[in-house]
Design a protein around this motif. Sequence first.
Motif, PDB file in Angstrom:
ATOM      1  N   VAL A   1       0.683  -1.301  -0.090  1.00 55.39           N
ATOM      2  CA  VAL A   1       0.149   0.063   0.123  1.00 55.39           C
ATOM      3  C   VAL A   1       0.803   1.092  -0.044  1.00 55.39           C
ATOM      4  N   VAL A   2       0.572   2.225  -0.791  1.00 53.09           N
ATOM      5  CA  VAL A   2       1.280   3.435  -0.928  1.00 53.09           C
ATOM      6  C   VAL A   2       0.396   4.416  -0.670  1.00 53.09           C
ATOM      7  N   LEU A   3       0.801   5.418   0.152  1.00 56.43           N
ATOM      8  CA  LEU A   3       0.056   6.614   0.554  1.00 56.43           C
ATOM      9  C   LEU A   3       0.751   7.932   0.016  1.00 56.43           C
ATOM     10  N   ILE A   4      -0.163   8.369  -0.891  1.00 55.04           N
ATOM     11  CA  ILE A   4       0.644   9.760  -1.552  1.00 55.04           C
ATOM     12  C   ILE A   4      -0.434  10.869  -1.118  1.00 55.04           C
ATOM     13  N   GLU A   5       0.234  12.011  -0.520  1.00 52.74           N
ATOM     14  CA  GLU A   5      -0.298  13.105  -0.123  1.00 52.74           C
ATOM     15  C   GLU A   5       0.629  14.296   0.115  1.00 52.74           C
TER      16      GLU A   5
ATOM     17  N   ASN B   1       4.120  -3.205   4.873  1.00 56.60           N
ATOM     18  CA  ASN B   1       3.834  -3.349   3.852  1.00 56.60           C
ATOM     19  C   ASN B   1       3.099  -2.016   3.212  1.00 56.60           C
ATOM     20  N   ILE B   2       3.731  -0.832   3.499  1.00 62.38           N
ATOM     21  CA  ILE B   2       3.246   0.508   3.299  1.00 62.38           C
ATOM     22  C   ILE B   2       4.361   1.479   3.286  1.00 62.38           C
ATOM     23  N   TRP B   3       4.214   2.443   2.142  1.00 58.10           N
ATOM     24  CA  TRP B   3       5.263   3.650   1.966  1.00 58.10           C
ATOM     25  C   TRP B   3       4.324   4.695   2.136  1.00 58.10           C
ATOM     26  N   PHE B   4       4.956   5.639   2.222  1.00 58.41           N
ATOM     27  CA  PHE B   4       4.467   7.043   2.579  1.00 58.41           C
ATOM     28  C   PHE B   4       5.065   8.282   1.686  1.00 58.41           C
TER      29      PHE B   4
ATOM     30  N   VAL C   1       2.861  12.636   8.061  1.00 54.08           N
ATOM     31  CA  VAL C   1       3.693  12.190   9.382  1.00 54.08           C
ATOM     32  C   VAL C   1       2.741  11.504  10.423  1.00 54.08           C
ATOM     33  N   ARG C   2       1.279  11.914  10.567  1.00 52.64           N
ATOM     34  CA  ARG C   2       0.422  11.510  11.332  1.00 52.64           C
ATOM     35  C   ARG C   2       0.172  10.103  11.213  1.00 52.64           C
ATOM     36  N   ALA C   3      -0.020   9.924   9.701  1.00 45.85           N
ATOM     37  CA  ALA C   3      -0.439   8.478   9.006  1.00 45.85           C
ATOM     38  C   ALA C   3       0.833   7.332   9.434  1.00 45.85           C
ATOM     39  N   LYS C   4       2.047   8.054   9.493  1.00 47.31           N
ATOM     40  CA  LYS C   4       3.251   7.233   9.703  1.00 47.31           C
ATOM     41  C   LYS C   4       3.172   6.864  11.010  1.00 47.31           C
ATOM     42  N   ASP C   5       3.082   7.801  11.933  1.00 42.37           N
ATOM     43  CA  ASP C   5       3.069   7.325  13.444  1.00 42.37           C
ATOM     44  C   ASP C   5       2.168   6.290  13.730  1.00 42.37           C
ATOM     45  N   ARG C   6       0.908   6.179  12.917  1.00 43.82           N
ATOM     46  CA  ARG C   6      -0.071   5.514  13.319  1.00 43.82           C
ATOM     47  C   ARG C   6       0.382   3.978  12.662  1.00 43.82           C
TER      48      ARG C   6
END
Length: 631
Positions: A466-470, A490-493, A477-482
């Motif tokens: 899963v890749v988060l693009i914002e 399995n996640i990238w920011f 940063v809040r998403a990464k902390d969670r």
Amino acid sequence: MKGGVTEEHLYLAYSHQFEDCIFPLHTSVSLFLLSYCDCKLFKVFLVPASDSTDDQLFIKAQPGDLEVHFISRCQLPLVVQSCCLPAIVEENGKFCRAGLSVVLRHIIQKTYEVDPSKKLVLELLGFKKTCLKACAEVSQWTRLCEISIPQAVESLLNASPDQCQVIPPEVLLLEKKLGEPVRVHNDDKIRRQKLQQQKAGYKTAAPALTKRATKNLSPEEGTIVEIKDQEPASLELKVAFSKLVVQEIPAATNREPFHIRKTKTSDLPPLEHVFAEGLYFTLADIVLLPCIHQFLVFIKKHNKLLDLPLISSWYHRVQEVPGVKSAAAKCNMLFLQFPDLLSSPDEQLRDFYTIPDDLEEEHEDYQFIGGPRPTMTKLMESGIEAKFSLHPCPRWTLDWNSLPAAVSPGEGKMSSDRALRKQQQLNNLVSMVTKLSKPGDVIVDFCSGGGHVGIVLAHMLPSCQVVLIENKELSLVRAKDRSDELGLHNIWFIQANLDYFKGAFNIGVALHACGVATDMVIEHCIKAHAAFVICPCCYGFIQNTVKFTFPRSHQFKEVLSYKEHMILCRFADQTAVQLPPKRRLIGKHCMGLVDLDRAWAAEGCNYSVQVMSMEPESCSPKNNLVVGVPI
């Protein structure tokens, strides 16, 4: 770690070197900012365009105090391989910042964070720290600075001699913008001071530009910089350079005369540009300087006469900003002087002093008078009505009580009612993505915000990446902390505008993508031949942009004008719960028509698309769901 600061890696593209410039220009701009900030917090890597690129040319011309390493593209962290350069990635390789503006803003913020004494560096971000923050897809100014001018100058330098007779229209547009009136915070007060000066028939000398006040501190090392008296000092110059002197110019204590105070704002004289964005030196000037410098060097080399007085004045004024000349010296940038750039009319060039329509901002004032019924009737007479498919799994829901707390959107400052509605929205998107996905798929959460969708997907689908693009750093940063709390692997920011993500993926998802962001996500998915699950939002913000024109589909274009389509978009926002039921019903119908236009446009690209309502519809006033699958 460097002095307790986590080391980050900065990756810059490198195609070739010509005289004092490193290409692409985005790399020259990035290196110039590092020199200006005297920033050594990043480990810098150059990524050659090909194996045949000559590394030795760069070694001879690299900034003297900067250590640079070379790395091939196949050696880049996987998350960086999915992005356009420049890019910055943290050591763990999960959080990436990509795109020129995002990278430069991060360099500035990191420099100030480590050394709060460098206040002039932080001032580069401008008022409210918003300089070049708006993404290039929707901001013409960001697009001009970040993309259009660098590309135009590179094209000019690479063009054949017979193609070099025309000044790039993007440069002409900058000249035009430098001539426009300046709007700044508290400009009413400054304009009244200017009016008072004009009434008195003189210009107040600006200490920042006269030989009586020639000593300033450079932003990086506190060295003394001399500012030469090159031009008459206007009020704008006084205000602009007051920020850059050791002792700021004290504000006037005398109250303005009665006739000045009573002058209408519309009758006050406009403020003139000192720097690119107005009165103050900002990141926009840092971005433009290496580009315009190369353009002017080209003009001089080919013995062309320059008739761009505003750009010429800006170019020399920027050189007098503390720290600019020392940064240029580190980057081997040899500034041109006034005798080399005397403005003079050139009939051959004047013939080309027109700016194409596609670069000009649209100033037509569309007055949306009246309701949407005539437009809806017009569509109905052509056999076009909103169509909503049945929801394939209306009762599907996650067992929220069994999930870790950090997965739930209720974590944080969200009310219980809003958290419930958010859970219902996520039920709809997760159910669709789960139905479409298979092990090994890459799922991209576009406009991810705080990661409500992406984090749930990463937790529920551990076999998918899963890749988060914002674009907004704090949200990501809040998403990464969670994610860190959940131990997700399995996640990238990626903090970037959509256009800077170039990776392959299988499914694109977006919850409440604002305005044209929905159309940008659909376009991205179509280019990647990926399925999409999108909940649109903010229909009233839809408008023609550089990349998109409305209506989208040929069926709607044959019936509606742009203005008529905009009427639909404006009324599609009339769905708030506090509105009368009849108006909400019309708003829902307009939402359906706007999304039908989007669906038909995607179907023209070999997609099967359905527009449906989320269940329950009360989960959000913007409850449409657009689901597309490539055929």
